[in-house]
Structures are given as C-alpha cells and as structure tokens.
Design a protein around this motif. Structure first.
Motif, mmCIF file in Angstrom:
data_model
loop_
_atom_site.group_PDB
_atom_site.id
_atom_site.type_symbol
_atom_site.label_atom_id
_atom_site.label_comp_id
_atom_site.label_asym_id
_atom_site.label_seq_id
_atom_site.Cartn_x
_atom_site.Cartn_y
_atom_site.Cartn_z
ATOM 1 N N MET A 149 66.512 27.279 21.886
ATOM 2 C CA MET A 149 65.765 27.547 22.405
ATOM 3 C C MET A 149 66.963 27.842 24.064
ATOM 4 O O MET A 149 66.893 28.752 24.844
ATOM 5 C CB MET A 149 64.859 26.277 23.727
ATOM 6 N N VAL A 150 68.165 26.849 24.678
ATOM 7 C CA VAL A 150 68.663 26.508 25.625
ATOM 8 C C VAL A 150 69.602 28.531 24.898
ATOM 9 O O VAL A 150 70.123 28.527 25.710
ATOM 10 C CB VAL A 150 69.192 25.551 24.799
ATOM 11 N N THR A 151 69.941 28.023 24.047
ATOM 12 C CA THR A 151 71.094 29.379 23.613
ATOM 13 C C THR A 151 70.064 30.516 23.897
ATOM 14 O O THR A 151 70.679 32.090 24.907
ATOM 15 C CB THR A 151 71.777 29.671 22.159
ATOM 16 N N GLY A 152 69.096 30.728 23.616
ATOM 17 C CA GLY A 152 68.521 32.141 23.402
ATOM 18 C C GLY A 152 68.237 32.186 25.288
ATOM 19 O O GLY A 152 68.548 33.286 26.060
ATOM 20 N N LEU B 24 61.902 37.588 34.211
ATOM 21 C CA LEU B 24 62.683 36.924 34.792
ATOM 22 C C LEU B 24 62.394 35.661 35.964
ATOM 23 O O LEU B 24 63.529 34.775 35.311
ATOM 24 C CB LEU B 24 63.647 37.867 35.607
ATOM 25 N N GLU B 25 62.181 35.548 37.013
ATOM 26 C CA GLU B 25 61.082 34.159 37.651
ATOM 27 C C GLU B 25 60.618 33.326 36.440
ATOM 28 O O GLU B 25 61.634 32.356 36.711
ATOM 29 C CB GLU B 25 60.104 34.879 38.477
ATOM 30 N N VAL B 26 60.108 33.857 35.506
ATOM 31 C CA VAL B 26 59.580 32.372 35.291
ATOM 32 C C VAL B 26 60.537 32.322 33.682
ATOM 33 O O VAL B 26 60.427 30.900 33.747
ATOM 34 C CB VAL B 26 58.155 33.940 33.813
ATOM 35 N N VAL B 27 61.402 33.027 33.306
ATOM 36 C CA VAL B 27 63.051 32.512 32.476
ATOM 37 C C VAL B 27 63.253 31.555 33.524
ATOM 38 O O VAL B 27 63.547 30.755 33.187
ATOM 39 C CB VAL B 27 63.123 34.039 31.964
ATOM 40 N N GLU B 28 63.892 31.798 34.454
ATOM 41 C CA GLU B 28 64.776 31.275 35.078
ATOM 42 C C GLU B 28 64.215 29.880 34.921
ATOM 43 O O GLU B 28 64.714 28.434 35.547
ATOM 44 C CB GLU B 28 64.869 31.668 36.425
ATOM 45 N N THR B 29 62.676 30.621 35.957
ATOM 46 C CA THR B 29 61.948 28.455 36.052
ATOM 47 C C THR B 29 61.619 27.870 34.517
ATOM 48 O O THR B 29 62.051 26.670 34.732
ATOM 49 C CB THR B 29 60.074 28.807 36.296
ATOM 50 N N ARG C 4 63.946 27.888 32.518
ATOM 51 C CA ARG C 4 65.489 27.304 31.782
ATOM 52 C C ARG C 4 66.036 26.288 33.384
ATOM 53 O O ARG C 4 66.014 25.160 32.009
ATOM 54 C CB ARG C 4 66.431 28.401 32.925
ATOM 55 N N ASP C 5 65.347 26.516 34.644
ATOM 56 C CA ASP C 5 65.144 25.153 35.025
ATOM 57 C C ASP C 5 64.624 23.941 34.255
ATOM 58 O O ASP C 5 65.432 22.486 33.987
ATOM 59 C CB ASP C 5 65.309 25.582 36.656
ATOM 60 N N ARG C 6 63.814 23.784 34.072
ATOM 61 C CA ARG C 6 63.257 22.809 33.304
ATOM 62 C C ARG C 6 63.163 22.882 32.422
ATOM 63 O O ARG C 6 63.558 21.082 31.950
ATOM 64 C CB ARG C 6 61.508 23.148 32.618
ATOM 65 N N THR D 105 66.671 22.472 31.753
ATOM 66 C CA THR D 105 68.285 21.760 31.659
ATOM 67 C C THR D 105 67.261 20.393 32.823
ATOM 68 O O THR D 105 68.213 19.347 31.784
ATOM 69 C CB THR D 105 68.613 22.576 33.397
ATOM 70 N N ASP D 106 66.127 20.244 33.008
ATOM 71 C CA ASP D 106 65.645 18.818 32.916
ATOM 72 C C ASP D 106 65.897 17.867 31.600
ATOM 73 O O ASP D 106 65.740 17.545 31.759
ATOM 74 C CB ASP D 106 64.528 18.658 34.222
ATOM 75 N N VAL D 107 65.342 18.827 31.423
ATOM 76 C CA VAL D 107 64.439 18.109 29.946
ATOM 77 C C VAL D 107 65.391 17.815 29.199
ATOM 78 O O VAL D 107 65.972 16.489 28.561
ATOM 79 C CB VAL D 107 63.677 19.038 29.407
ATOM 80 N N GLU D 108 66.845 18.745 28.414
ATOM 81 C CA GLU D 108 67.854 18.270 28.162
ATOM 82 C C GLU D 108 68.588 16.722 28.624
ATOM 83 O O GLU D 108 69.058 16.078 27.766
ATOM 84 C CB GLU D 108 68.633 19.012 28.039
ATOM 85 N N GLU D 109 68.660 17.176 30.184
ATOM 86 C CA GLU D 109 69.009 15.746 30.543
ATOM 87 C C GLU D 109 68.103 14.571 30.996
ATOM 88 O O GLU D 109 68.677 13.172 30.129
ATOM 89 C CB GLU D 109 69.694 16.094 32.116
#
Length: 92
Positions: free
Chosen positions: A12-15, A55-60, A62-64, A66-70
């Motif tokens: 998912m992250v790579t995609g 694009l806005e949904v995808v960016e959101t 991606r941010d979420r 990133t938080d889950v990965e942390e």
C-alpha cells in the motif's frame, strides 16, 4: 512481525508513493488541455475537479498511512523491549 501483515502494508505504501506523482501529472496534463481548448472543455473541467478531489483523498490516505506506520514501529519497539526484559537472567 508476521509477513502476512508487513507485505500488504508495504504494498500500500509503495502504491501510494508511486501513484501520487502519476495522478499529479494527469491533473496537470488535463489542466493544460482545458486551457488550450477554451470554452469547449466543460467535461474536461469536471474531470479535472474529480481528479483533484481524488488526489486530495489519496494525500489524506498517505498521511494517515504514515501515522499508522509510525504507530506500528512504536508498537514493535515496545514488544521487542518487553521480550528483551523477560529474557534477561535474574540479577544476583
């Protein structure tokens, strides 16, 4: 950690990382096309607006993600610490 969890998350992250620039390029292309076509681009403008919303949904997402990965990394570190503490020999 179980590979059954890590592999889908990594996919998912790579995609998202690879897909986001492609969506941006598509939006720029359509914007230029609409500007060149003048008033005939009503349908294309709707397409651009839809792509911007996606694009806005995808960016959101991606941010979420990133938080889950942390949070996952933090949980893994905590689990590793608790395992290390239980494996230490008793103090004398």
């Amino acid at each position: 950690m179980d590979a059954g969890i890590v592999v889908p998350i990594a996919g998912m992250v790579t995609g998202i990382i690879l897909g986001l620039p492609l969506v941006r390029v598509a939006v720029r292309y359509l914007e230029e096309r609409v500007l060149r076509s003048g008033s005939e681009g009503a349908a294309e403008r709707r397409g651009i607006d839809e792509l911007r919303a996606r694009l806005e949904v995808v960016e959101t997402m991606r941010d979420r993600l990133t938080d889950v990965e942390e949070r996952l990394d933090f949980a893994e570190r905590m689990l590793a610490r608790s395992r290390d503490r239980t494996e230490l020999p008793p103090a004398r």
